[in-house]
Design an enzyme around this catalytic site. Sequence first.
Site, mmCIF file in Angstrom:
data_model
loop_
_atom_site.group_PDB
_atom_site.id
_atom_site.type_symbol
_atom_site.label_atom_id
_atom_site.label_comp_id
_atom_site.label_asym_id
_atom_site.label_seq_id
_atom_site.Cartn_x
_atom_site.Cartn_y
_atom_site.Cartn_z
ATOM 1 N N LYS A 239 69.016 71.601 52.979
ATOM 2 C CA LYS A 239 70.171 70.999 52.314
ATOM 3 C C LYS A 239 69.782 70.696 50.871
ATOM 4 O O LYS A 239 68.653 70.251 50.615
ATOM 5 C CB LYS A 239 70.568 69.716 53.066
ATOM 6 N N SER B 154 78.696 65.795 55.375
ATOM 7 C CA SER B 154 78.405 66.425 54.107
ATOM 8 C C SER B 154 77.474 67.626 54.238
ATOM 9 O O SER B 154 77.354 68.404 53.305
ATOM 10 C CB SER B 154 77.761 65.410 53.155
ATOM 11 N N SER C 119 76.939 62.750 58.835
ATOM 12 C CA SER C 119 76.893 64.025 58.101
ATOM 13 C C SER C 119 76.034 65.112 58.714
ATOM 14 O O SER C 119 76.053 66.248 58.228
ATOM 15 C CB SER C 119 76.445 63.781 56.661
#
Lengths: 95, 484
Positions: free
Chosen positions: B76, B151, B175
Amino acid sequence: MAVDRSDIVKLGELARLQISEETIDEVTRRLGDVLALVDQLQAADTDAVKPMAHPFDAVQRLRADEVTEPNQRDAFQAIAPATEDGLYLVPKVID
Amino acid sequence: MHNKTLAELSAGLQAKTWSSVELTQHFLDRIKRLDPNYNSFITVTEDVALAQAKAADARLAAGETHPLCGVPIAHKDIFCTQGVKTTCGSKMLDNFISPYDATVVANFQAAGAVMLGKTNMDEFAMGSSNETSFFGPVKNPWATGCVPGGSSGGSAAAVAARLAPGATATDTGGSIRQPAALCGLTGLKPTYGRVSRWGMIAFASSLDQAGPMTRTAEDAALMLNTMASFDAKDSTNIDREVPDYTASLNDSLAGLTLGVPKEYFGEGLNPGTQAAVEAAIKQYEALGATIKPISLPHSHLAVPAYYVIAPAECSANLSRFDGVRYGHRCENPADLADLYKRSRSEAFGEEVQRRILVGTYCLSAGYYDAYYRKAQKVRRLIKQDFVDAFKEVDLVIGPTSPSPAFAFGAKGADPIAMYLEDIYTIATNLAGLPGMSLPCGLVDGKPVGLQLIGNYFEEARMLNAAHQYQQVTDFHQQAPADIA
């Protein structure tokens, strides 16, 4: 608690955000919606409850007061918008 | 190769069925060919990946047996990666090349894992749909007109589309679990402090936690074995031995008690999601688990408490982005105050600015006690609900998300509707507990997530329960129709 335009102007100053005249009404309304949501907290009886800042009520771990990091100023300043002689450059503050 | 799990790819590397370079090239080719459909990567690190793969092949040839050696994964874009752009999904960091690696990234490098690239995400991890990224929204591989969740939507889409066998992700209010649910994956948020947050760009420091996004519980265990570590550089990290999370995957579930909170099955839960979760609970019963109704009476206060605490912490954490030392700087500032204000206003998106303003309000003089202190007290009540529940049950079970993936724009105009997407996941972040999501069905062709919540540091028990479920179901093996 309701917020109005003057609150938003003050918050913008505190948060160092520039809120334009075109968006201020929208920002005020949206922020009011979020504050209405969080106002549900007021109904909870928390008189005898201690605030919880960390899930384990842990405190910050301390370490010996020793220098462990090497000087990496050049590496860190390589990504800066503007530097000179090892210093960060910002606009003039005092005439 | 791309349909194999991380564990299967690892076995193939150890058996010399394929090399890490072959494996890495295969995934890089897929990313190049298919990611324009999904936008799941912000940066693809082809040169780094191939160099790391070559090094991993040398290690494997020399007898390296670490199960992640030579396996390609994605990170990420919230994790700092030395020499590689780290944006956190924001214009603010569009030009940021980190001078160091996050501990999580360093742990994977030490194991010999290969970094394919950096995945897309909601700006500064603020969002439940991946629509707030400066680099554009990510599309859900199961339904490209729908969001992948946020997210960690880029990590979820990349793994679901078989562009990477596993990815790192982070979870502040759901998330990891929510995008895992919406993309048909297994996602695990560890206990707060289990994984180092050092080098992970902070959103809300008392809630943020990194974890794996994979297709199976076994793969999640393999990744967590490497992610979890004690790190003196993170003062909130807990010094506790890391067990081998794969060791107990095959344990029987006989004797396990699962608690079903009545509050997680009320109004707002999609009927199809409810039916799939209830069928999964029945499956657990068939596996030998005992099901017990429980109550988490302060559940309804989790979202309000979160939207005080998270913005309060974010307003403090994001004050470092001032245009002086790194990140975006506005053109021709008149003075220092103008530099701060314009740099921040130009580079932060609407949702980030909204949360900074909410946080600033809640922490400001006159409102601190009414909001911030009050939310911290409610946070303890929420934690106590779980402490009481875990006296009677081993795991809590319920839905991850109230509904399957929704269409782009469906909730964008209403932040409150978006905030309620995390209604079942937020409480575990406030309490600091581990939680995971695993696929348990499809509704209208879109995946549904089952959530397991464990007691503190009981990731192994959750992974065991998830793995046993995946031995008798095939939801985790299903793939989006058009991933090629």
